[in-house]
Design a protein around this motif. Structure first.
Motif, PDB file in Angstrom:
ATOM      1  N   THR A   3      36.361  77.219  56.103  1.00  0.00           N
ATOM      2  CA  THR A   3      35.865  77.853  54.895  1.00  0.00           C
ATOM      3  C   THR A   3      35.996  76.895  53.731  1.00  0.00           C
ATOM      4  O   THR A   3      37.019  76.217  53.582  1.00  0.00           O
ATOM      5  N   PHE A   4      34.941  76.849  52.916  1.00  0.00           N
ATOM      6  CA  PHE A   4      34.974  75.984  51.741  1.00  0.00           C
ATOM      7  C   PHE A   4      35.352  76.827  50.531  1.00  0.00           C
ATOM      8  O   PHE A   4      34.740  77.859  50.265  1.00  0.00           O
ATOM      9  N   VAL A   5      36.376  76.411  49.798  1.00  0.00           N
ATOM     10  CA  VAL A   5      36.827  77.101  48.591  1.00  0.00           C
ATOM     11  C   VAL A   5      36.885  76.087  47.467  1.00  0.00           C
ATOM     12  O   VAL A   5      37.516  75.032  47.607  1.00  0.00           O
ATOM     13  N   ASP A   6      36.179  76.358  46.377  1.00  0.00           N
ATOM     14  CA  ASP A   6      36.163  75.405  45.263  1.00  0.00           C
ATOM     15  C   ASP A   6      36.642  76.030  43.961  1.00  0.00           C
ATOM     16  O   ASP A   6      36.515  75.423  42.904  1.00  0.00           O
ATOM     17  N   ALA A  52      42.325  61.565  48.164  1.00  0.00           N
ATOM     18  CA  ALA A  52      40.960  61.385  48.649  1.00  0.00           C
ATOM     19  C   ALA A  52      40.712  62.084  49.985  1.00  0.00           C
ATOM     20  O   ALA A  52      39.560  62.357  50.340  1.00  0.00           O
ATOM     21  N   GLN A  53      41.757  62.378  50.738  1.00  0.00           N
ATOM     22  CA  GLN A  53      41.593  63.021  52.037  1.00  0.00           C
ATOM     23  C   GLN A  53      41.424  64.539  51.930  1.00  0.00           C
ATOM     24  O   GLN A  53      41.084  65.193  52.915  1.00  0.00           O
ATOM     25  N   VAL A  54      41.671  65.100  50.759  1.00  0.00           N
ATOM     26  CA  VAL A  54      41.555  66.541  50.564  1.00  0.00           C
ATOM     27  C   VAL A  54      40.176  66.845  49.983  1.00  0.00           C
ATOM     28  O   VAL A  54      39.752  66.218  49.007  1.00  0.00           O
ATOM     29  N   THR A  55      39.462  67.789  50.560  1.00  0.00           N
ATOM     30  CA  THR A  55      38.093  68.076  50.129  1.00  0.00           C
ATOM     31  C   THR A  55      37.884  69.518  49.701  1.00  0.00           C
ATOM     32  O   THR A  55      36.792  69.867  49.257  1.00  0.00           O
ATOM     33  N   THR A  56      38.880  70.381  49.829  1.00  0.00           N
ATOM     34  CA  THR A  56      38.712  71.784  49.491  1.00  0.00           C
ATOM     35  C   THR A  56      40.021  72.342  48.961  1.00  0.00           C
ATOM     36  O   THR A  56      41.097  71.767  49.187  1.00  0.00           O
ATOM     37  N   LEU A  57      39.930  73.479  48.265  1.00  0.00           N
ATOM     38  CA  LEU A  57      41.107  74.154  47.726  1.00  0.00           C
ATOM     39  C   LEU A  57      41.529  75.323  48.613  1.00  0.00           C
ATOM     40  O   LEU A  57      42.209  76.241  48.156  1.00  0.00           O
ATOM     41  N   LEU A  58      41.116  75.278  49.866  1.00  0.00           N
ATOM     42  CA  LEU A  58      41.356  76.389  50.775  1.00  0.00           C
ATOM     43  C   LEU A  58      42.842  76.698  50.935  1.00  0.00           C
ATOM     44  O   LEU A  58      43.245  77.867  50.996  1.00  0.00           O
ATOM     45  N   VAL A 153      43.969  77.996  36.755  1.00  0.00           N
ATOM     46  CA  VAL A 153      42.747  78.105  37.549  1.00  0.00           C
ATOM     47  C   VAL A 153      42.299  76.695  37.899  1.00  0.00           C
ATOM     48  O   VAL A 153      42.210  75.826  37.018  1.00  0.00           O
ATOM     49  N   MET A 154      42.017  76.455  39.166  1.00  0.00           N
ATOM     50  CA  MET A 154      41.534  75.142  39.606  1.00  0.00           C
ATOM     51  C   MET A 154      40.097  75.279  40.093  1.00  0.00           C
ATOM     52  O   MET A 154      39.811  76.126  40.954  1.00  0.00           O
ATOM     53  N   GLU A 155      39.224  74.457  39.542  1.00  0.00           N
ATOM     54  CA  GLU A 155      37.818  74.428  39.957  1.00  0.00           C
ATOM     55  C   GLU A 155      37.482  73.031  40.450  1.00  0.00           C
ATOM     56  O   GLU A 155      37.854  72.032  39.829  1.00  0.00           O
ATOM     57  N   LEU A 156      36.788  72.978  41.569  1.00  0.00           N
ATOM     58  CA  LEU A 156      36.382  71.696  42.140  1.00  0.00           C
ATOM     59  C   LEU A 156      34.947  71.394  41.740  1.00  0.00           C
ATOM     60  O   LEU A 156      34.045  72.204  41.967  1.00  0.00           O
ATOM     61  N   LYS A 157      34.759  70.240  41.107  1.00  0.00           N
ATOM     62  CA  LYS A 157      33.423  69.765  40.763  1.00  0.00           C
ATOM     63  C   LYS A 157      33.207  68.438  41.487  1.00  0.00           C
ATOM     64  O   LYS A 157      33.930  67.473  41.252  1.00  0.00           O
ATOM     65  N   SER A 158      32.229  68.412  42.369  1.00  0.00           N
ATOM     66  CA  SER A 158      32.014  67.231  43.202  1.00  0.00           C
ATOM     67  C   SER A 158      31.766  65.993  42.340  1.00  0.00           C
ATOM     68  O   SER A 158      31.047  66.047  41.334  1.00  0.00           O
ATOM     69  N   VAL A 159      32.358  64.901  42.763  1.00  0.00           N
ATOM     70  CA  VAL A 159      32.166  63.627  42.076  1.00  0.00           C
ATOM     71  C   VAL A 159      31.062  62.878  42.807  1.00  0.00           C
ATOM     72  O   VAL A 159      31.291  62.198  43.805  1.00  0.00           O
ATOM     73  N   ALA A 160      29.828  63.038  42.344  1.00  0.00           N
ATOM     74  CA  ALA A 160      28.669  62.418  42.995  1.00  0.00           C
ATOM     75  C   ALA A 160      27.768  61.807  41.930  1.00  0.00           C
ATOM     76  O   ALA A 160      27.716  62.283  40.793  1.00  0.00           O
ATOM     77  N   ASP A 161      27.057  60.741  42.301  1.00  0.00           N
ATOM     78  CA  ASP A 161      26.117  60.093  41.379  1.00  0.00           C
ATOM     79  C   ASP A 161      24.777  60.810  41.352  1.00  0.00           C
ATOM     80  O   ASP A 161      24.106  60.857  40.326  1.00  0.00           O
ATOM     81  N   VAL A 162      24.354  61.352  42.497  1.00  0.00           N
ATOM     82  CA  VAL A 162      23.039  61.981  42.626  1.00  0.00           C
ATOM     83  C   VAL A 162      23.229  63.381  43.193  1.00  0.00           C
ATOM     84  O   VAL A 162      24.022  63.581  44.114  1.00  0.00           O
ATOM     85  N   ALA A 163      22.507  64.349  42.637  1.00  0.00           N
ATOM     86  CA  ALA A 163      22.539  65.720  43.140  1.00  0.00           C
ATOM     87  C   ALA A 163      21.138  66.138  43.552  1.00  0.00           C
ATOM     88  O   ALA A 163      20.180  65.978  42.779  1.00  0.00           O
ATOM     89  N   LEU A 164      21.001  66.645  44.766  1.00  0.00           N
ATOM     90  CA  LEU A 164      19.732  67.184  45.259  1.00  0.00           C
ATOM     91  C   LEU A 164      19.701  68.686  44.990  1.00  0.00           C
ATOM     92  O   LEU A 164      20.586  69.426  45.449  1.00  0.00           O
TER      93      LEU A 164
END
Length: 492
Positions: A3-6, A52-58, A153-164
């Motif tokens: 499950t992805f939790v952000d 860097a190895q953690v990708t979700t707040l699950l 409150v923790m919110e995850l905002k992806s660190v990306a250069d390009v968004a589709l």
């Protein structure tokens, strides 16, 4: 299934500081060897650290309460209590920390970036640390401070250069799978993508990251579908790519209408108007796909968009799109200021800062300040000597003098601290009697084995003078009695 939790709400509590120890050293022939109470240990803090190895707040979704360990109390023999252990919570890159009111506390970007979410309490001082030339044997120690406790409150905002961005099933996941090594789930039904997918793209000398955001639909900015949950993931991007489906069979849909709908949702969400846009007309390999792309390309270019006709299946046009994105990303990076080395910002205390404030509220005088509130928390009010020590500290800070100036009188109610954690006093001023008369609390006269030589000589001389005067008086009295006896004998 993972499950992805952000977004999570987390209650963090730091450890309390250990209490100081009040102890007197004792051994044979030294019944009063001096104070030897040790200090309490500091409580552990709660620290958020980017990994860097953690990708979700699950993990924090399932366990939303976290607490660090307390510091240990001090002991006799000048033994300091053990420190509490810090609790390090690993979070993904791009985590934003907010309070319950929505104020941003920290924006954690970059591996190793840390933020202290809850500060551990200080350990209390033992009576050995409180002793001085005037207070030789304090019979009290300071209490440990409680650690901070707060809801964040923790919110995850992806660190990306390009968004589709685009409608569900527009082909975003297929594009990211062929542009990069990412392997997102791909299927022919809407909302296949339930979590943002990240991929790394290499175009010439430029390496950039690209994010596949779950599909947007009308009303996404108000919470319809999955859009509201994931629109935050496009906030950090440098460029937006509209992926338009040229082979959709849904009635009322075409590339131009899809573009207008998605732009309306982005505008409603806000904060993305300054990002450059590209348009990718996707699925030109299917029947009628190329024809629809040819019909809409001119209209899109008239609106100022750079248009690329692409196909994830045949990989047509992907090289041109990839290098165009690399150029925009490179320009955006060059426009950003160079990262500076870590700087320490010094904010000296103002010259007229007294360290506290006094506000009158309906006849009640409230004292607020870091030092007074900390001193109150560290005071053991069951010990009269400790209370007297607190009164001395407040007097030296100037609290009583300020109370006189703002119009307080004996017996008025004085409150130190906030409404949630305060101590109430009936004020008994000591300034009128003189603070110097009250400044010798904590002294033990049994410890005064040595005094200045001058004082000792003066006392000895006073003793000799008193003894001599007593002797002379005795001699005079004896002489008078003898003379009286002789006179009586003559009369008889």
């Amino acid at each position: 299934m993972t499950t992805f939790v952000d977004r999570v709400e987390l209650h963090v509590a730091a450890g309390n500081g250990g209490h100081g120890c009040a102890s007197v050293h004792r051994e044979k022939f030294k019944p009063l060897g001096g104070p030897d109470g040790g200090n309490g240990g500091d409580g552990g803090s709660v620290v958020l650290t980017v990994d860097a190895q953690v990708t979700t707040l699950l993990e924090y979704h399932h366990s939303p309460k976290r607490k660090a360990t307390n510091g240990k109390p001090g002991a006799g023999g000048n033994r300091t209590g053990a420190l509490g252990h810090d609790l390090v919570l690993l979070v993904p890159d791009g985590t934003v920390v907010l309070d319950r009111e929505g104020n941003v506390l920290a924006d954690l970007v970059g591996h190793g970036t840390s933020f202290v979410a809850a500060q551990g309490g200080r350990g209390g001082l033992g009576n050995a640390a409180l002793s001085s030339a005037r207070r030789k044997a304090p019979g009290f120690a300071l209490l440990g401070e409680p650690g901070d406790a707060r809801d964040i409150v923790m919110e995850l905002k992806s660190v990306a250069d390009v968004a589709l961005v685009g409608y569900p099933s527009a082909g975003k996941s297929s594009l990211i799978s062929v542009l990069s090594a990412a392997k997102p789930k791909i299927a022919d039904y809407p909302f296949t993508t339930l979590i943002p997918n990240l991929g790394v793209v290499t175009a010439g000398d430029t390496v950039y990251t690209i994010a596949d955001v779950p599909g947007l639909i009308p009303g996404a900015s108000q919470g319809r579908g999955l859009g509201l949950e994931f629109l935050r993931h496009v906030e950090r991007c440098s460029v937006l790519v509209h992926v338009l489906d040229c082979a959709t069979l849904e009635p009322g849909r075409d590339p131009l209408t899809d573009l207008e709908t998605i732009e309306a949702e982005l505008s409603e969400y806000g904060g993305l108007d300054d990002r450059p846009r590209l348009v990718a007309l996707n699925k030109i390999d299917v029947p009628d796909g190329q024809d629809i792309a040819d019909l809409t390309r001119a209209s899109l270019e008239e609106r100022g968009y750079r248009v690329f006709e692409v196909s994830a299946a045949s990989r047509k046009g992907l090289r041109e799109l990839s290098f165009a994105l690399a150029q925009i990303v490179g320009e955006a990076r060059a426009a950003k200021p160079l990262e500076e080395s870590t700087r320490i910002v010094l904010r000296p205390t103002a010259v007229d800062d007294e360290g506290f404030t006094i506000i009158e509220e309906d006849g009640v005088f409230r004292i607020r300040g870091v030092k007074p509130e900390r001193w109150v928390r560290q005071t053991d009010f069951s010990n009269d000597e400790a209370v007297g020590y607190l009164a001395d500290r407040l007097a030296r800070l100037g609290v009583e003098d300020k109370l006189w100036k703002v119009g307080a009188h004996e017996g008025d109610t004085v409150v130190i601290g906030s409404d949630e954690n305060s101590v109430v006093f009936d004020w008994e001023p000591t300034m009128a009697a003189g603070a110097e008369m009250l400044g010798r609390r904590g002294e033990d006269h049994r410890m005064e084995t040595q005094r200045p030589a001058v004082d000792r000589r003066r006392e000895k001389q006073k003793g000799r003078d008193a003894a001599e005067a007593e002797y002379l008086a005795f001699e005079a009295l004896s002489s008078g009695r003898q003379a009286s006896i002789e006179g009586d004998d003559e009369d008889s």
